[in-house]
Design a protein around this motif. Structure first.
Motif, short mmCIF file in Angstrom:
data_model
loop_
_atom_site.label_atom_id
_atom_site.label_comp_id
_atom_site.label_asym_id
_atom_site.label_seq_id
_atom_site.Cartn_x
_atom_site.Cartn_y
_atom_site.Cartn_z
N GLY A 91 -10.24 8.03 3.80
CA GLY A 91 -11.44 8.74 4.21
C GLY A 91 -11.72 9.98 3.38
N LEU A 92 -10.68 10.52 2.72
CA LEU A 92 -10.86 11.69 1.84
C LEU A 92 -11.45 11.30 0.49
CD1 LEU A 92 -7.46 13.51 2.52
CD2 LEU A 92 -9.72 14.21 3.35
N GLY A 93 -11.55 10.00 0.23
CA GLY A 93 -12.14 9.56 -1.03
C GLY A 93 -11.15 8.98 -2.01
N PHE A 94 -9.85 8.99 -1.69
CA PHE A 94 -8.87 8.39 -2.60
C PHE A 94 -8.99 6.87 -2.55
CE2 PHE A 94 -6.93 12.52 -1.66
CZ PHE A 94 -6.55 12.94 -2.93
N ARG A 95 -8.92 6.24 -3.73
CA ARG A 95 -9.02 4.79 -3.79
C ARG A 95 -7.80 4.15 -4.44
NH1 ARG A 95 -11.82 6.01 -0.55
NH2 ARG A 95 -14.06 5.62 -0.23
N ARG A 96 -7.10 4.86 -5.27
CA ARG A 96 -5.92 4.30 -5.96
C ARG A 96 -4.68 4.51 -5.08
NH1 ARG A 96 -6.19 3.80 -11.73
NH2 ARG A 96 -4.26 4.98 -12.00
N ILE A 97 -4.73 3.94 -3.88
CA ILE A 97 -3.68 4.13 -2.90
C ILE A 97 -3.29 2.78 -2.31
CG2 ILE A 97 -4.44 6.46 -2.33
CD1 ILE A 97 -5.68 5.35 0.24
N SER A 98 -2.12 2.75 -1.68
CA SER A 98 -1.67 1.53 -1.01
C SER A 98 -0.76 1.91 0.15
CB SER A 98 -0.94 0.61 -1.98
OG SER A 98 -0.69 -0.65 -1.39
N LEU A 99 -0.55 0.94 1.04
CA LEU A 99 0.26 1.13 2.25
C LEU A 99 1.37 0.08 2.25
CD1 LEU A 99 0.66 2.32 5.19
CD2 LEU A 99 -0.87 0.48 5.95
N VAL A 100 2.62 0.52 2.47
CA VAL A 100 3.74 -0.40 2.56
C VAL A 100 4.62 0.00 3.75
CG1 VAL A 100 5.81 -1.36 1.47
CG2 VAL A 100 3.78 -0.88 0.09
N THR A 101 4.72 -0.90 4.73
CA THR A 101 5.59 -0.70 5.89
C THR A 101 6.28 -2.03 6.19
OG1 THR A 101 4.03 -1.36 7.62
CG2 THR A 101 3.87 0.90 6.81
N GLY A 102 7.07 -2.03 7.26
CA GLY A 102 7.72 -3.27 7.66
C GLY A 102 6.74 -4.34 8.10
N LYS A 103 5.52 -3.96 8.39
CA LYS A 103 4.50 -4.92 8.81
C LYS A 103 3.67 -5.45 7.65
CE LYS A 103 2.06 -3.81 12.42
NZ LYS A 103 1.23 -3.01 13.34
N THR A 104 3.86 -4.92 6.46
CA THR A 104 3.07 -5.35 5.31
C THR A 104 3.43 -6.78 4.92
OG1 THR A 104 3.03 -3.07 4.50
CG2 THR A 104 2.42 -4.79 2.94
N SER A 105 2.44 -7.61 4.71
CA SER A 105 2.68 -9.01 4.39
C SER A 105 3.26 -9.15 2.98
CB SER A 105 1.39 -9.82 4.48
OG SER A 105 0.52 -9.48 3.40
N LEU A 106 3.86 -10.31 2.74
CA LEU A 106 4.45 -10.59 1.44
C LEU A 106 3.40 -10.54 0.34
CD1 LEU A 106 7.00 -11.45 -0.12
CD2 LEU A 106 6.39 -13.83 0.36
N VAL A 107 2.23 -11.09 0.59
CA VAL A 107 1.16 -11.08 -0.40
C VAL A 107 0.75 -9.65 -0.74
CG1 VAL A 107 -1.24 -11.74 -0.85
CG2 VAL A 107 0.31 -13.36 0.25
N GLU A 108 0.62 -8.82 0.30
CA GLU A 108 0.23 -7.43 0.07
C GLU A 108 1.32 -6.67 -0.69
OE1 GLU A 108 -2.58 -6.40 3.90
OE2 GLU A 108 -0.43 -6.68 4.25
N ARG A 109 2.58 -6.93 -0.38
CA ARG A 109 3.69 -6.29 -1.10
C ARG A 109 3.65 -6.67 -2.59
NH1 ARG A 109 8.34 -4.55 2.03
NH2 ARG A 109 7.95 -4.82 4.25
N ASP A 110 3.46 -7.96 -2.84
CA ASP A 110 3.39 -8.43 -4.22
C ASP A 110 2.28 -7.71 -4.99
OD1 ASP A 110 5.47 -10.19 -4.05
OD2 ASP A 110 4.24 -11.97 -3.78
N ALA A 111 1.12 -7.62 -4.35
CA ALA A 111 -0.03 -6.99 -5.00
C ALA A 111 0.25 -5.51 -5.27
CB ALA A 111 -1.27 -7.15 -4.14
N THR A 112 0.85 -4.84 -4.30
CA THR A 112 1.15 -3.42 -4.47
C THR A 112 2.13 -3.20 -5.62
OG1 THR A 112 0.70 -2.85 -2.17
CG2 THR A 112 2.18 -1.39 -3.38
N LEU A 113 3.18 -4.01 -5.66
CA LEU A 113 4.17 -3.84 -6.73
C LEU A 113 3.57 -4.07 -8.10
CD1 LEU A 113 7.48 -5.45 -5.38
CD2 LEU A 113 7.06 -3.08 -5.98
N LEU A 114 2.74 -5.07 -8.23
CA LEU A 114 2.11 -5.34 -9.52
C LEU A 114 1.23 -4.17 -9.96
CD1 LEU A 114 1.14 -9.12 -9.10
CD2 LEU A 114 2.87 -8.18 -10.65
N LYS A 115 0.43 -3.65 -9.03
CA LYS A 115 -0.45 -2.53 -9.37
C LYS A 115 0.37 -1.25 -9.61
CE LYS A 115 -4.48 -4.24 -6.80
NZ LYS A 115 -5.39 -3.99 -5.65
N TRP A 116 1.44 -1.08 -8.86
CA TRP A 116 2.32 0.09 -9.00
C TRP A 116 2.92 0.13 -10.39
CZ3 TRP A 116 3.06 4.51 -6.65
CH2 TRP A 116 4.28 5.15 -6.61
N ARG A 117 3.42 -1.02 -10.83
CA ARG A 117 4.02 -1.08 -12.17
C ARG A 117 2.97 -0.94 -13.28
NH1 ARG A 117 6.51 -5.83 -10.22
NH2 ARG A 117 8.55 -5.44 -9.30
#
Length: 834
Positions: free
Chosen positions: A411-437
């Motif tokens: 809501g503050l306007g940041f867009r290059r962000i991601s969320l990772v918790t124990g509830k994050t799906s495998l697909v979302e984790r994969d996507a986050t790691l790829l973008k993180w690297r």
């Protein structure tokens, strides 16, 4: 491109005078990250994202100039015309034609003790170098050529790899190696080099199982291994049936060189394939990454961490005598309580020892605020996010807090962000790691699981919007920053209510004596005795009773508590877990138990054995939270607290930067080193084949004609190394040697895990204990002591030029007066080839 040239290129890009696609400066992340963001599609990056990265680049350049003058740049273009929030990001902007002229302002928040620091994030934004890696002074051993490695990251990493490859059959080695030193290389080295050949197999055959705590880490480790040349798939993960089926088939065939899996998968779906591999002699090693979690997580939840000890014993018992797997327990740091737990669960059978190569990290600069209310904490965290250098991780304790923070930050306007918790799906984790690297994400909002062992090097900020329940967890999470050896910032922003959350998590639920004994009695009543042994089978899903409290205690829930009960009993010395069985036609798990104390059913024995253990667990958790409190209340230097937590005999330290040390520089702790001795001081002697070539003095000289060192000679020398490596001799000292030797024989030396030292003269301690070959291409600088009689475990084979002179009889050839066994090279080669 140097720093000044890189900033000049960025200056032109911001002013619209050049493009950002035709150049990059990956070696300067502070500049290259902004370059990447500026050329990204507009919908993927906001002006808010860009303003934070712009501040970071300007601080980086200002640090290079020693703040005189401050860096500034012209920011031109349509996207900036209406932007007015520069001061929010610690930037001063003057309107110019077509845009703004921008310069950075120091960040000195009034809720942090600044201690005269110009800008609290400057050291991290400036990417100050704190450690150097890939030093040419630590050249790689030959077998690492299979991984395209030319150097170790450090002496500590080299010692750890060598210790792992020297581990005796069936042994357990605890390896403590600092974050960023490259623990993943240990698993890779075991997979490619192994522990020597086995009848009917090559040294490349076999499975190295790596147990990892999270799916995120499994994926990251898999990516690193694929980059190193391993063949995928390597990570076993739920929901990937085709992937998992292939891994299982390759484990059973011994062709799955590396397998990354969670404790749950290892104790579940992979158990039978691993048993099949063990029976065939295919299981090389069991590696448990982030081994501190066996104690930290296995005691209170995820019991499978502590069931791994029983599975290990089972796999060792199933393996052929000379092909029992080694166990490697990897962690950056271990408390005494964690080490005690590991020794209990993995201490038998086989030797159990440790190698401490860890030093406390020099990269983090520690900052913290006093505890406040939640509303003010939110304001402080937001201010930090506007100023902290990227990439950054915002850590919280609860999943709900992470989700709330993600929505707030978006809501503050940041867009290059991601969320990772124990509830994050495998697909979302994969996507986050790829973008993180790839550098497409600047900020991850996460709970503690994110980042475990993930080797992304350039993280500059670790922010805690919580109070971790232990100093150990805090330090592990801070350790996700600065893995490239450059400075990073740790910023802790607590709220009053965090204390109760931390206390509740710290009070790990350890089953009570009454309830634990009740569960054990219920299990043992239905136990099946294995004839002629002290071993019983107990059904894990057994209900503890039939009272109202027990009515729902069936199935997996009951099995989990029963597993915790058995683990507690093992740690108390009442039983030993020997592995799980699944009955034909019934998938219910049965745990095999060896009885160690015949009074295991008596309440007073539980009081005497289990009671003190429960108290010790509670005290250890309370102590770590107490150390965390001391840091937050600024009652002690963070380095001293960490040494107290991990032990000065297991970690080295040099004072970093915290509020105590910034306020009182004279109180900074001096360098604390640790004694680094090789853990295996009594290696196996060479084989009978090699011993038969020596006399009783365990030394041998092989002379060769220097003028006959042609291609045939080099080929035969390689054959000599190959045979010696297969017969227990893998230490090689190149004495006064030229580079041509290792170029010619690297392929043969790579067949077994040879350890190589290049020296000008022979000195003790340059290689692990054990038999060695000493090779020289010119007249070597030997002494009488170098040629003296040896212990059988320290046997020496010298390969020397024929014209080598006696060290104590100048002008006389050594071949004319040596009092031990001698061969000419051709005869030595011929005898080995028999």
């Amino acid at each position: 491109m140097n720093d000044a040239a890189a900033f000049h290129r960025l200056f032109r890009l911001l002013a619209g005078q050049c493009d950002g696609d035709s150049w990059s400066v990956v070696e300067i992340p502070a500049i290259d990250r902004l370059r990447q963001a500026l050329i990204a599609p507009p919908h993927q990056v906001s002006n808010t994202d860009l303003a934070v990265l712009l501040r970071q680049a300007l601080i980086f350049e200002s640090m290079r100039r020693n703040w005189a003058p401050l860096a500034e740049c012209d920011v031109l273009g349509d996207r900036w015309v209406g932007f007015q929030d520069w001061s929010t990001f610690g930037l001063k902007a003057i309107s110019i034609s077509g845009g703004w002229r921008v310069s950075p302002q120091p960040w000195q928040p009034d809720w942090v003790e600044v201690d005269g620091t110009n800008s609290i994030e400057a050291r991290a934004s400036g990417e100050t170098v704190c450690r150097h890696f890939e030093s040419a002074s630590v050249p790689a051993d030959p077998f690492l050529s299979k991984l395209n490695r030319k150097a170790y990251r450090s002496t500590a990493q080299r010692n750890a790899v060598r210790a792992a490859l020297r581990a005796p059959i069936g042994s357990t080695l605890v390896i403590m190696l600092a974050t960023g030193e490259g623990k993943s290389l240990i698993s890779h080295a075991v997979a490619v080099a192994g522990y020597g050949s086995y009848p009917g197999q090559s040294s490349d055959d076999g499975v190295t199982l790596v147990v990892v705590p999270t799916v995120t880490l499994a994926l990251d480790q898999e990516a690193g291994a694929l980059d190193a040349g391993f063949k995928g798939p390597l990570a076993y993960r739920s929901g990937e049936q085709a992937n998992n089926r292939q891994i299982i088939e390759r484990i059973e065939a011994g062709s799955q060189s590396l397998c990354y899996a969670s404790p749950e998968a290892v104790c579940g779906a992979l158990r039978e394939p691993l048993k099949a591999a063990a029976r065939a002699g295919y299981l090389k090693a069991i590696v448990i990454d982030e081994a501190h979690l066996v104690d930290a997580w296995g005691t209170g939840f995820r019991t499978e961490f502590q069931l791994l000890g029983g599975l290990r014993r089972e796999l060792i018992q199933l393996s052929p005598e000379y092909r029992q797997p080694r166990t490697l327990l990897l962690s950056a740091t271990l408390t005494e309580a964690s080490l005690t737990t590991l020794r209990t669960l993995f201490g038998t059978p086989g030797e159990f020892t440790e190698i401490a190569g860890a030093s406390l990290r020099p990269e983090p600069e520690y900052w913290s605020s006093s505890a406040t209310n939640e509303t003010e904490r939110v304001e402080r965290v937001i201010e930090a996010l506007y100023h902290a250098p990227r990439p950054a991780i915002l850590y919280v304790t609860r999943v709900s807090d992470a989700e709330n923070w993600f929505q707030r930050i978006y809501g503050l306007g940041f867009r290059r962000i991601s969320l990772v918790t124990g509830k994050t799906s495998l697909v979302e984790r994969d996507a986050t790691l790829l973008k993180w690297r790839a550098g497409d994400i600047d900020l991850v909002i996460a709970t503690s699981a994110f980042g475990l062992g993930i080797d992304y090097p350039h993280v500059r900020s670790i922010i805690h919007a919580c109070i971790p329940e232990s100093l150990d967890r805090f330090y592990q999470e801070v350790g996700r920053g600065g893995r490239d050896g450059r400075a990073c910032m740790s910023l802790l922003i607590p709220a009053h209510d965090d204390w109760s959350v931390a206390k509740r998590i710290s009070d790990v639920t350890v089953i009570g004596i009454d309830r634990g004994l009740q569960r054990w009695l219920a299990m043992f009543e239905q136990a099946e005795h294995i004839p002629n042994s002290r071993v019983f089978r107990v059904r894990l899903s057994t209900s503890p009773g039939f009272t109202d409290d027990d009515i729902d205690m069936v199935g997996e829930r009951s099995a989990d508590w029963n597993a915790r009960t058995l683990t507690l009993m093992e740690r108390a010395g009442l039983i030993r877990q020997c592995g799980i069985e699944h009955r034909m036609g019934n998938n219910e798990p049965w745990q095999k138990i060896e009885i160690l104390d015949h009074d295991h059913l008596h309440y007073e024995v539980w009081q005497r054995r289990v009671g003190p253990l429960r108290q010790a667990i509670a005290e250890a958790n309370s102590s770590s939270l107490y150390l965390m409190r001391q840091y937050i209340l600024r009652q002690e230097c963070i380095t001293r607290l960490l040494i107290q937590l991990y032990g000065d005999d297991r970690v080295g330290a040099v004072c970093t930067s915290c509020s105590q040390c910034r306020a009182m520089p004279a109180s900074r702790i001096s360098l604390v080193g640790i004694a680094r001795t090789f853990p295996w001081q009594h290696p196996l002697p060479p084989s009978d084949l090699v011993l038969a070539l020596m006399d009783g003095s365990s030394r041998l000289i092989v002379f060769y004609d220097s003028f006959r060192r042609d291609s045939r000679w080099f080929r035969r020398l390689g054959e000599v190394f190959e045979v010696l490596g297969q017969n227990g001799v893998i230490n090689l000292t190149l004495l006064a040697n030229q580079d041509e030797f290792d170029k010619e024989v690297t392929e043969r030396l790579s067949a077994d895990p040879w350890f190589v030292a290049k020296v000008d003269r022979l000195l003790p301690g340059r290689l692990p204990p054990g038999p060695e070959v000493i090779l020289s291409t010119e007249r070597p600088p030997l002494t009488r002591a170098n040629l003296s009689k040896r212990d059988i475990n320290k046997a020496r084979i010298f390969i020397l030029p024929l014209d080598t002179e006696s060290p104590d009889r100048p002008g006389i050839r050594l071949s004319q007066c040596f009092d031990g066994r001698m061969f000419f090279f051709d005869e030595f080669h011929q005898r080995l080839m028999r």
